[in-house]
Enzyme design. Sequence first.
Site, mmCIF file in Angstrom:
data_model
loop_
_atom_site.group_PDB
_atom_site.id
_atom_site.type_symbol
_atom_site.label_atom_id
_atom_site.label_comp_id
_atom_site.label_asym_id
_atom_site.label_seq_id
_atom_site.Cartn_x
_atom_site.Cartn_y
_atom_site.Cartn_z
ATOM 1 N N ASP A 104 -43.403 -23.613 14.964
ATOM 2 C CA ASP A 104 -44.359 -22.874 14.153
ATOM 3 C C ASP A 104 -45.708 -22.880 14.882
ATOM 4 O O ASP A 104 -45.762 -22.614 16.081
ATOM 5 C CB ASP A 104 -44.391 -23.496 12.745
ATOM 6 N N TYR A 216 -55.305 -20.338 10.387
ATOM 7 C CA TYR A 216 -54.980 -18.919 10.230
ATOM 8 C C TYR A 216 -56.195 -18.034 10.521
ATOM 9 O O TYR A 216 -56.065 -16.942 11.086
ATOM 10 C CB TYR A 216 -54.470 -18.653 8.813
ATOM 11 N N HIS A 271 -36.459 -21.567 8.899
ATOM 12 C CA HIS A 271 -37.644 -21.720 9.736
ATOM 13 C C HIS A 271 -37.868 -23.135 10.250
ATOM 14 O O HIS A 271 -38.486 -23.316 11.305
ATOM 15 C CB HIS A 271 -38.859 -21.271 8.908
#
Length: 302
Positions: A104, A216, A271
């Site tokens: 990730d 982010y 994931h």
Amino acid sequence: MMIDHRGAPVRTGRAAANGTSLHYRTAGSGSAVVLLHGVPKTGYHWRHLVPKLTPRYTVVVPDLRGLGDSARPAGGYDSATMADDVAALMARLGHDAYAVIGEDWGAVIGYQLAARHRDRVTSLVFAEALFPGYGFEDHAALTPENVAGGLHLWHLGFYFQPDVPEMLIAGHERELITYMIKNERSRPDSATPDVIEEYVRCYSMPGGIRAMLSIYRAMLVDAEQNRQAARRRLGIPVLALGGSAFIGERNETQMRMFADDVTGHVFDAGHDLAEEVPDEMAEVVLPFLAAHAAARPRAGSR
């Protein structure tokens, strides 16, 4: 608790690194391997993989800047700075060459670590990540393709907006983290109560959500950093791992834009590979590390 292959608790510590303080775990002996987690996770994500590595490797598992039990500074959440954090930590621990396993956001940071510290990183395992600047942002769009393919990443735009996410998430960290962790897995039961408790504990601490959102909010900076780094291809072996229900073979497709020596593998998973299919992941990662972990880095091509 994280244990090594003998069942002994791993060693923990804190170290000043690149202007911040990182919490880390370490165990084992042999060539060094550093494991970089993603979001909304901590180094605890690797608890199943660590004892499979410690018989042959010295494993270092940091909590990334702002996450887990590491310090939460005001800035520095772009992937290049966070990569330099890890390089500084590894140097402080006495490791002058090491393999990198990232998943990730940790995979994106792992790529930057390999690109920025080419004389240190011997090989890279890149698991379940999309690159800012190379299509990641496209998945924020509300399109039939993104929705049907399970990759409508609605949270990208939400997290990027300042102040509003903090207001709405405050007091609901458990609900958000539980939803995100379980929704992205083919095996939601692999998100066991202990891991949910650990992630909620860390992200509920002062500054925890702010730090997560800051990662982010650095995406546009990351995009330019990735474009700059891509001008010189990686000269090290790369293993690109995907889950069939999430990013899948696109991990390998992406890495072929950045490196020449790329091998790919896709698992029947979602994931979070190291928690969903740790045994299967180890069966693929261990031979790769055995072939490449101790090799000295090669210069990348232009």
